[in-house]
Design a protein around this motif. Structure first.
Motif, PDB file in Angstrom:
ATOM      1  N   THR A 286      34.660 -15.296  15.107  1.00 35.45           N
ATOM      2  CA  THR A 286      35.036 -14.867  13.766  1.00 35.45           C
ATOM      3  C   THR A 286      36.023 -15.843  13.131  1.00 35.45           C
ATOM      4  O   THR A 286      36.976 -16.291  13.780  1.00 35.45           O
ATOM      5  CB  THR A 286      35.671 -13.466  13.811  1.00 35.45           C
ATOM      6  N   ILE A 303      22.126 -13.394  11.535  1.00 40.47           N
ATOM      7  CA  ILE A 303      22.970 -12.245  11.209  1.00 40.47           C
ATOM      8  C   ILE A 303      24.323 -12.751  10.723  1.00 40.47           C
ATOM      9  O   ILE A 303      24.915 -13.665  11.315  1.00 40.47           O
ATOM     10  CB  ILE A 303      23.173 -11.346  12.442  1.00 40.47           C
ATOM     11  N   GLU A 305      27.991 -11.091   9.930  1.00 36.82           N
ATOM     12  CA  GLU A 305      28.878  -9.933   9.946  1.00 36.82           C
ATOM     13  C   GLU A 305      30.083 -10.274   9.075  1.00 36.82           C
ATOM     14  O   GLU A 305      30.870 -11.160   9.404  1.00 36.82           O
ATOM     15  CB  GLU A 305      29.305  -9.612  11.373  1.00 36.82           C
ATOM     16  N   ARG A 309      30.716  -5.502   7.834  1.00 35.96           N
ATOM     17  CA  ARG A 309      29.352  -5.153   7.432  1.00 35.96           C
ATOM     18  C   ARG A 309      28.358  -6.148   8.027  1.00 35.96           C
ATOM     19  O   ARG A 309      28.629  -7.347   8.090  1.00 35.96           O
ATOM     20  CB  ARG A 309      29.228  -5.130   5.907  1.00 35.96           C
ATOM     21  N   ARG A 310      27.218  -5.642   8.447  1.00 34.41           N
ATOM     22  CA  ARG A 310      26.201  -6.465   9.107  1.00 34.41           C
ATOM     23  C   ARG A 310      25.046  -6.730   8.137  1.00 34.41           C
ATOM     24  O   ARG A 310      24.483  -5.786   7.567  1.00 34.41           O
ATOM     25  CB  ARG A 310      25.697  -5.751  10.357  1.00 34.41           C
ATOM     26  N   GLU A 312      21.383  -8.817   7.951  1.00 26.96           N
ATOM     27  CA  GLU A 312      20.333  -9.613   8.573  1.00 26.96           C
ATOM     28  C   GLU A 312      19.641 -10.413   7.478  1.00 26.96           C
ATOM     29  O   GLU A 312      19.111  -9.853   6.516  1.00 26.96           O
ATOM     30  CB  GLU A 312      19.340  -8.708   9.297  1.00 26.96           C
TER      31      GLU A 312
END
Length: 361
Positions: A286, A303, A305, A309-310, A312
């Protein structure tokens, strides 16, 4: 002075009604108390109103094609669907400082010549064979190309096709419109002609400045790069070579920034641009930065993040990471290539850019 004299007692704090009365009396004089807003004006860390968001190209493309039946490129001047941050309705902004939109030009169309103070980039998303002409030099557009329109440079677009094939072409526009709006410094002008007279052969700028060499006698003094088309085929080759030769960065994968060959700085004075490759299986750590960033997916599925929040994403999708939002990228099933842009050069010039690489040992 008598050292034993008592100091006057501090006045008792006013009650809420007295403060409201005071505020009402100073308001007609266009005065406002700083102490009521200080913590909002000078927060402990960035508190952007922007939110993370993802625009899926497969959902947008049919709507873009539908717009071609509603208005021509010439009538619209620029036929664009603006990617507006969901938390900034009516602002035509994807972040507080950056504008983004998807522009469509159909076969045979011309988007007429004009110029404006705002600097612009075009990142080609879909289709090939359209062209843009900047300052009398034309360049053909191919997917993944990063193309610059400098501030106050005449430019027009057209779609004549290539190799006998003519197809709709879509690109992502990125402009510093919100910045210019903040400074109240925007100007624009329409050209007398619909298209420019081409005065230099295609590829001239790249030949003169794009090979780690510079003509001994040149008159380019703009803050913008003398190269206005950075072809994807060359940028992708550089990423592929890095992938073979070294391990990816734990946060960014293989990430390169585009540069102005005359200065080594950003190609545009207000917008920084990067291209990165996340190898198959990459699970990034991160990180966060104060420059809110727009990403365009060139290849692969992965992906993102963002602030918990995720998302795709897949090819041709666009997503935005707000200022100081934690971001973690991963590419579980295949290589991913991402183009991105932000207001990083401005923040660097002001000395306010801050980054944090988290999950460090």
């Amino acid at each position: 002075m008598n050292p034993t004299a008592q100091k006057p007692a501090a006045p008792a704090p006013a009650n809420a009604a007295e403060r409201r009365d005071y505020y009402e009396r100073i308001r007609p004089l266009s005065l406002t108390p700083l102490w009521e807003s200080l913590h909002a004006l000078v927060p402990r860390e960035p508190a952007t109103p922007c939110v993370p968001a993802l625009w899926r190209y497969d959902e947008i493309r049919p709507l873009l094609m539908e717009s071609a039946a509603l208005i021509t490129a010439e009538e619209a001047v620029r036929r664009v669907l603006v990617l507006e941050n969901p938390a900034l309705p009516g602002s035509s902004s994807i972040t507080q400082s950056i504008y983004a939109g998807l522009q469509l030009i159909m076969p045979g169309e011309v988007a007429p010549s004009h110029r404006h103070v705002q600097s612009a980039l075009r990142f080609i998303v879909d289709g090939k064979g359209a062209y843009t002409t900047v300052g009398g030099e034309r360049t053909t557009m191919y997917p993944g190309d990063f193309i610059i329109t400098p501030s106050w440079a005449w430019h027009d677009h057209g779609n004549e096709g290539v190799g006998g094939t003519v197809e709709p072409v879509v690109w992502l526009d990125g402009l510093d419109i919100p910045m210019l709006r903040f400074f109240d410094a925007g100007f624009a002008e329409n050209d007398d002609a619909k298209v420019q007279h081409v005065v230099r052969p295609e590829g001239n700028s790249l030949a003169r400045f794009g090979h780690n060499m510079v003509p001994v006698r040149h008159d380019h003094v703009s803050a913008t790069s003398p190269i206005f088309n950075y072809p994807y085929v060359r940028s992708r080759e550089a990423l592929a070579l890095l992938q073979k030769q070294e391990a990816p960065d734990a946060w960014l994968g293989h990430k390169l920034r585009y540069i102005n060959p005359l200065t080594g700085g950003a190609p545009m004075p207000t917008i920084g641009t990067q291209l990165q490759l996340l190898p198959k299986g990459f699970a990034g750590k991160t990180h966060r930065a104060t420059d809110g960033t727009v990403y365009s997916v060139v290849e692969g599925r992965g992906i993102a993040e963002i602030a918990g929040r995720r998302f795709e994403f897949g090819p041709r999708d666009t997503f935005v990471v707000p200022s100081w939002a934690p971001l973690r990228l991963s590419a579980p099933g295949e290589d991913v290539v991402l183009f991105s842009f932000s207001d990083r050069p401005v923040q660097q010039a002001m000395g306010i850019l801050r980054e944090a690489f988290l999950d460090e040992a």
